[in-house]
Design an enzyme around this catalytic site. Structure first.
Site, short mmCIF file in Angstrom:
data_model
loop_
_atom_site.label_atom_id
_atom_site.label_comp_id
_atom_site.label_asym_id
_atom_site.label_seq_id
_atom_site.Cartn_x
_atom_site.Cartn_y
_atom_site.Cartn_z
N ARG A 170 -13.02 -4.09 -7.09
CA ARG A 170 -12.45 -4.75 -5.97
C ARG A 170 -13.87 -5.03 -5.21
O ARG A 170 -14.54 -4.15 -4.85
CB ARG A 170 -11.48 -4.10 -5.05
N ASP B 76 1.88 -5.55 8.32
CA ASP B 76 0.75 -4.52 8.06
C ASP B 76 -0.51 -5.29 7.93
O ASP B 76 -0.72 -5.93 6.89
CB ASP B 76 0.93 -3.65 7.05
N PHE C 173 0.83 -1.16 -0.02
CA PHE C 173 -0.15 0.13 -0.07
C PHE C 173 0.86 1.18 0.05
O PHE C 173 1.88 1.20 0.63
CB PHE C 173 -0.83 -0.16 1.18
N TYR D 211 -10.69 0.59 10.59
CA TYR D 211 -11.75 1.24 10.00
C TYR D 211 -12.27 0.04 8.77
O TYR D 211 -13.27 0.36 8.27
CB TYR D 211 -11.95 2.36 9.31
N LYS D 212 -11.62 -1.02 8.52
CA LYS D 212 -11.85 -2.00 7.58
C LYS D 212 -12.59 -3.02 7.94
O LYS D 212 -13.78 -2.91 8.22
CB LYS D 212 -10.54 -2.28 6.84
C1 LIG Z 1 -5.88 0.88 4.23
C2 LIG Z 1 -4.45 0.91 4.66
C3 LIG Z 1 -3.60 1.62 5.04
C4 LIG Z 1 -4.16 3.04 5.31
O1 LIG Z 1 -3.45 3.89 6.23
P1 LIG Z 1 -4.27 5.04 6.85
O2 LIG Z 1 -2.92 5.72 7.61
O3 LIG Z 1 -5.07 4.57 7.92
O4 LIG Z 1 -4.69 6.02 6.01
C5 LIG Z 1 -2.18 1.44 5.15
N1 LIG Z 1 -1.53 0.07 4.79
C6 LIG Z 1 -2.39 -0.83 4.06
C7 LIG Z 1 -1.84 -2.10 3.92
C8 LIG Z 1 -3.57 -0.42 4.04
O5 LIG Z 1 -4.28 -1.66 3.50
#
Ligand SMILES: *Cc1c(COP(=O)(O)O)cnc(C)c1O
Length: 421
Positions: A380, A206, A134, A231-232
């Site tokens: 997705r 992560d 990400f 939040y996911k």
């Molecule tokens: C959703 C996600 C993030 C989001 O990071 P935020 O700081 O919450 O915006 C980071 N890393 C991964 C792998 C994600 O899927």
């Protein structure tokens, strides 16, 4: 225009009905507040609203804040919320109490975890991460590397063991996610953790796309550090606090980039020099976002009594059934399933490649089927086992087939082109 249903649809509908009837997690849907006519397949981006949240948030605002005022730090135990909610999260990721803190964002926690890793391995100069990670994870890796004089190496997960064989003794930390956020491919978290640690490097995971979707066993795998968002799949609400896990053996030397008075051993002495608290308390930073933390705490009650292995079994069934529907109802020359077909090699999402991904997702949303897209061409779909049914999966694919048959996505695209010019 009506679209005739091929006989396949009837067979799939019967299969969906029997899978849903036999689903032990089906009653959990009542723990969420979803609109009646909505098929929600975007819980891997923003989880649905848990039914326990509105009343809890109202209590936090009206009684705790409005009436109890500042006394709530003690009387409603706001002060311990980061560690208390951390422990609640820990139960879902295989972490014993005292190893997880909730707060700040994944991006912030990544900077701290990567910095702590660099400081735990001061003689090693390589920070290894996934080129498909990400964006935030890549940006944090780059920044931490520049601050600490490390070199970033981008190595796909499947190539990591061979890379470690060759360069292992120079590697400080390997930063990976168990699930590819685009394709849904699942990496071998146990095997990679072992390979990383065999060369004396640290494993940072992560868990954004794993927490609440897969049975994660941080303590059992001996993972060094982990982060993830609330939040996911955990449904803590937009911008919910993230979490950080630090293995017990590293806690006394955990030395992050961002420190704050909440992580001090004696915060109310208001000393001018920093002495970190013992244990996970030192992973706290500044004053926590109490409204969000307590919202997340209420959201996590939707997982009370839920076996993460059952969650996993169900999302393998949901994603498998969804792929079967795609095979039966969509033209494979138009839609390419980029998610592994082996249920052991995918997380709780399916991605389809199509050149009109953007307009297709918009046309689906207009018909009550919510997924999302990742540029340039991936549709997705996320499957939260606590509130998605096999019927939802079929409805989504049928709707997609109807949109294509009606050419609705092309009209959608023309509308966008017209709006843009
Ligand atoms: C959703 C996600 C993030 C989001 O990071 P935020 O700081 O919450 O915006 C980071 N890393 C991964 C792998 C994600 O899927």
């Amino acid at each position: 225009m009506t679209v005739t249903s091929p006989p396949a649809t009837g067979i799939l509908a019967a299969r969906a009905a029997s899978l849903d009837a036999a689903d032990p997690l089906a009653p959990l849907r009542s723990r969420y507040l979803l609109p009646e006519d909505c098929v929600y397949l975007d819980g891997n981006s923003l989880g649905a609203l848990p039914a326990a949240v509105p009343a809890a948030l109202q209590d936090v605002v009206q009684r705790q804040w409005g009436t109890d005022l500042i006394r709530s730090w003690n009387t409603n135990d706001w002060w311990q919320a980061p560690l208390r909610v951390g422990d609640a999260l820990g139960r879902l990721i295989g972490a014993a109490p005292g190893r997880t803190v909730a707060g700040d964002s994944t991006s912030v926690q990544l900077h701290n975890a990567l910095t702590a890793a660099a400081r735990l391995r001061p003689d090693r100069r390589l920070l290894v991460t996934d080129p498909a990670h990400f964006p935030t994870d890549l940006y944090a890796a780059d920044s931490v590397a520049r601050l600490h004089g490390l070199e970033v190496r981008l190595v796909p997960a499947r190539a990591l063991p061979a890379f470690l064989d060759e360069h292992g003794e120079r590697v400080a930390v390997c930063s990976y996610g168990p699930v590819d956020y685009r394709t849904g491919e699942l990496h071998d978290m146990a095997g990679l953790t072992q390979a990383v640690q065999a060369v004396g490097a640290l494993a940072l995971w992560d868990l954004c796309h794993a927490a609440g979707a897969l049975p994660v066993a941080l303590d059992d795998l001996g993972v060094d550090l982990a982060v993830g968002c609330g939040y996911k799949y955990l449904s803590g609400g937009p911008g919910a606090p993230a979490f950080l896990y630090v293995a017990e053996r590293h806690q006394s030397s955990y030395d992050p980039a961002l420190t704050g008075w909440n992580g001090h051993a004696r915060p109310f002495d208001m000393r001018g020099s920093y002495t970190p608290a013992d244990g996970m308390g030192r992973a706290r930073i500044g004053t926590p976002a109490v409204l969000s933390l307590l919202t997340l705490e209420a959201a996590l009650t939707a997982f009370d009594g839920v076996d993460m292995h059952a969650v996993r079994t169900k999302n393998q069934s949901l994603t498998g059934f969804f792929i079967d529907c795609v095979d039966a109802l969509l033209d494979e020359r138009e839609f390419e399933c980029v998610t592994p077909r082996d249920p052991e090699r995918r997380g709780a999402q399916v991605a389809l490649r199509h050149d009109d991904a953007h307009s297709l997702i918009e046309a689906l949303a207009e018909r009550g089927v919510i997924g999302d897209m990742r540029a340039p061409n991936l549709l997705r779909f996320g499957f939260n086992s606590l509130y998605v049914s096999h019927r939802d999966a079929l409805t989504a694919v049928r709707t997609l087939r109807d949109v294509v048959a009606q050419g609705a996505h092309r009209r959608e695209r023309m509308r966008h082109t017209a709006a843009a010019t």
